[in-house]
Each structure stands twice: as structure tokens, then as C-alpha cells.
Design an enzyme around this catalytic site. Structure first.
Site, PDB file in Angstrom:
ATOM      1  N   ARG A 114      31.514  35.786  37.693  1.00  0.00           N
ATOM      2  CA  ARG A 114      32.871  36.213  38.009  1.00  0.00           C
ATOM      3  C   ARG A 114      33.861  35.239  37.378  1.00  0.00           C
ATOM      4  O   ARG A 114      33.640  34.031  37.355  1.00  0.00           O
ATOM      5  CB  ARG A 114      33.093  36.261  39.536  1.00  0.00           C
ATOM      6  CG  ARG A 114      32.323  37.375  40.230  1.00  0.00           C
ATOM      7  CD  ARG A 114      32.855  38.754  39.839  1.00  0.00           C
ATOM      8  NE  ARG A 114      32.154  39.849  40.499  1.00  0.00           N
ATOM      9  CZ  ARG A 114      31.127  40.495  39.991  1.00  0.00           C
ATOM     10  NH1 ARG A 114      30.645  40.142  38.803  1.00  0.00           N
ATOM     11  NH2 ARG A 114      30.559  41.503  40.639  1.00  0.00           N
ATOM     12  N   GLU A 143      41.081  38.792  34.114  1.00  0.00           N
ATOM     13  CA  GLU A 143      40.695  40.015  33.431  1.00  0.00           C
ATOM     14  C   GLU A 143      41.224  41.249  34.149  1.00  0.00           C
ATOM     15  O   GLU A 143      41.429  41.254  35.355  1.00  0.00           O
ATOM     16  CB  GLU A 143      39.173  40.100  33.291  1.00  0.00           C
ATOM     17  CG  GLU A 143      38.434  40.333  34.595  1.00  0.00           C
ATOM     18  CD  GLU A 143      36.927  40.350  34.381  1.00  0.00           C
ATOM     19  OE1 GLU A 143      36.333  41.425  34.570  1.00  0.00           O
ATOM     20  OE2 GLU A 143      36.366  39.300  34.036  1.00  0.00           O
ATOM     21  N   HIS A 175      33.388  41.816  30.064  1.00  0.00           N
ATOM     22  CA  HIS A 175      32.623  42.079  31.281  1.00  0.00           C
ATOM     23  C   HIS A 175      31.589  43.190  31.044  1.00  0.00           C
ATOM     24  O   HIS A 175      31.525  44.177  31.783  1.00  0.00           O
ATOM     25  CB  HIS A 175      33.559  42.455  32.429  1.00  0.00           C
ATOM     26  CG  HIS A 175      32.989  42.140  33.782  1.00  0.00           C
ATOM     27  ND1 HIS A 175      33.764  41.844  34.869  1.00  0.00           N
ATOM     28  CD2 HIS A 175      31.702  42.080  34.229  1.00  0.00           C
ATOM     29  CE1 HIS A 175      33.003  41.609  35.921  1.00  0.00           C
ATOM     30  NE2 HIS A 175      31.733  41.751  35.557  1.00  0.00           N
TER      31      HIS A 175
END
Length: 202
Positions: A114, A143, A175
Site C-alpha cells: 500500500r 495514487e 498498482h
């Protein structure tokens, strides 16, 4: 890597400036030894590297793929830090300037967990100083579907992102480390197994 692509598009074949560093002789330190951390350890077997792991919530997991270590040994031995912990109150901005500088060696950082586990400002500072030799980041603290909101959150975030985007020792991806055409099926199977393992009561 970006410069290399630009050179090749222009027809330049540059080899010496693309000389790499071998994994052989380096120790990979896995932070968090859950499903993802253990899967990563298995995939490292072909590279013939020592693999160590630290997990504050787990013990007794040493096996053919990994050696469990305490935090002191983790900081002392790691050359390449790979992050596999969940984001919670204890891990939010855990990888900050103080944490990075507890490592005895200059390190590479991989984050597929994360974004907010790493303090971006501190990461940039340590990339500039050379304490962090390079970073592979599949996640970023700010993000979103686009980076347009950075204009709202402040110019400093934009500057940090600009540095990461332009740095030759940083690799960014949006991601996607766990996204494949087969991943939804795998996620569904895992969820089904977890549901089936629950003890239902009336």
C-alpha cells in the site's frame, strides 16, 4: 530505463550506461510474511539469493524458502527491502526517514503493498542522498485514477511525484502487481475457501 528506451527509439545502442547489478550476493528482506510475502519468497528461489523475513505478528515460519529473523537482524542484513504488510495505524508512514536509516546498508525498496506505508517525501530525500539506491513502486501514497488531484493536495506532492517519474533509479507501475486476466478467478476461489471454512451457527 526511460532514457534507454529513448536512446533505442533514436537508433542508439548504449550498453555501458546500462550495466546492471546482480542479485547474487545480496540479501532480500521481506517485511511481512503473509500470503504475498511467502509467495514472493518462493519466486525468489531461482535467483540464488538469501531470503530473510520479519513479521511482528508471526513466528516459527522459517522453511526452505526463507529464514525468519528478528528486527535487529533484518535491519543489519537486508540489501533489498520488499514490503508486504497491510496498511493500518501501525504501518501508516512506517517506512520513513528514521526507518530507512536503521538499515546498515544502502538499500533498494520494492513496494507492492500500500502506498501510504512509505512516506514519499522521506523516500525522495533518501533517493537523493543515496541511502536508497533504487525503488520499484507499484503503489503510491497519493495514487488515484489520475494524478489530477495533486493540484489540489499541494505542489510538494507534485514535486515528489515529478522526481519519482524522472528518476533513472525508480520504476513506477499503476498498482498492477496483482492484476492478471486470471486474478479475479483466483480471488474468488480464495474468498470461497474462506467462507466455507467459517463455522456457521443458527
Amino acid at each position: 530505463h526511460r532514457q534507454t528506451v529513448a536512446w533505442m527509439i533514436r537508433g542508439r545502442w548504449v550498453r555501458e550506461k546500462n550495466r546492471g547489478t546482480e542479485l547474487n550476493g545480496k540479501t532480500v528482506g521481506i517485511l511481512g510474511y503473509g500470503n504475498m510475502g511467502s509467495a514472493f519468497a518462493k519466486r525468489l528461489q531461482g535467483f540464488n539469493v538469501p531470503v530473510i523475513a520479519y513479521d511482528k505478528n508471526k513466528s516459527g515460519f522459517s522453511n526452505e524458502y526463507v529464514i525468519e529473523v528478528d528486527l535487529a537482524a533484518f535491519f543489519n542484513q537486508t540489501d533489498i527491502l520488499s514490503i508486504h504488510v497491510p496498511l493500518d495505524k501501525d504501518t501508516n508512514y512506517m517506512v520513513n526517514n528514521d526507518y530507512i536509516n536503521k538499515f546498515k546498508k544502502n538499500i533498494y525498496i520494492i513496494n507492492t503493498a500500500r502506498g501510504k506505508i512509505i512516506n514519499t517525501k522521506d523516500l525522495v530525500q533518501n533517493l537523493k542522498s543515496g541511502k536508497v539506491l533504487g525503488a520499484a513502486l507499484d503503489v503510491l501514497e497519493f495514487e488515484d485514477q489520475t494524478f489530477e488531484k495533486l493540484a489540489i493536495t499541494g505542489v510538494t506532492h507534485t514535486q515528489w511525484l515529478k522526481y519519482l517519474l524522472e528518476s533513472e533509479n525508480v520504476i513506477l507501475s499503476p498498482h498492477v502487481a496483482g492484476i492478471t486476466y486470471q486474478s479475479w478467478d483466483k480471488i474468488g476461489k480464495v474468498l470461497l475457501e474462506k467462507i466455507n471454512s467459517l463455522k456457521w451457527t443458527n
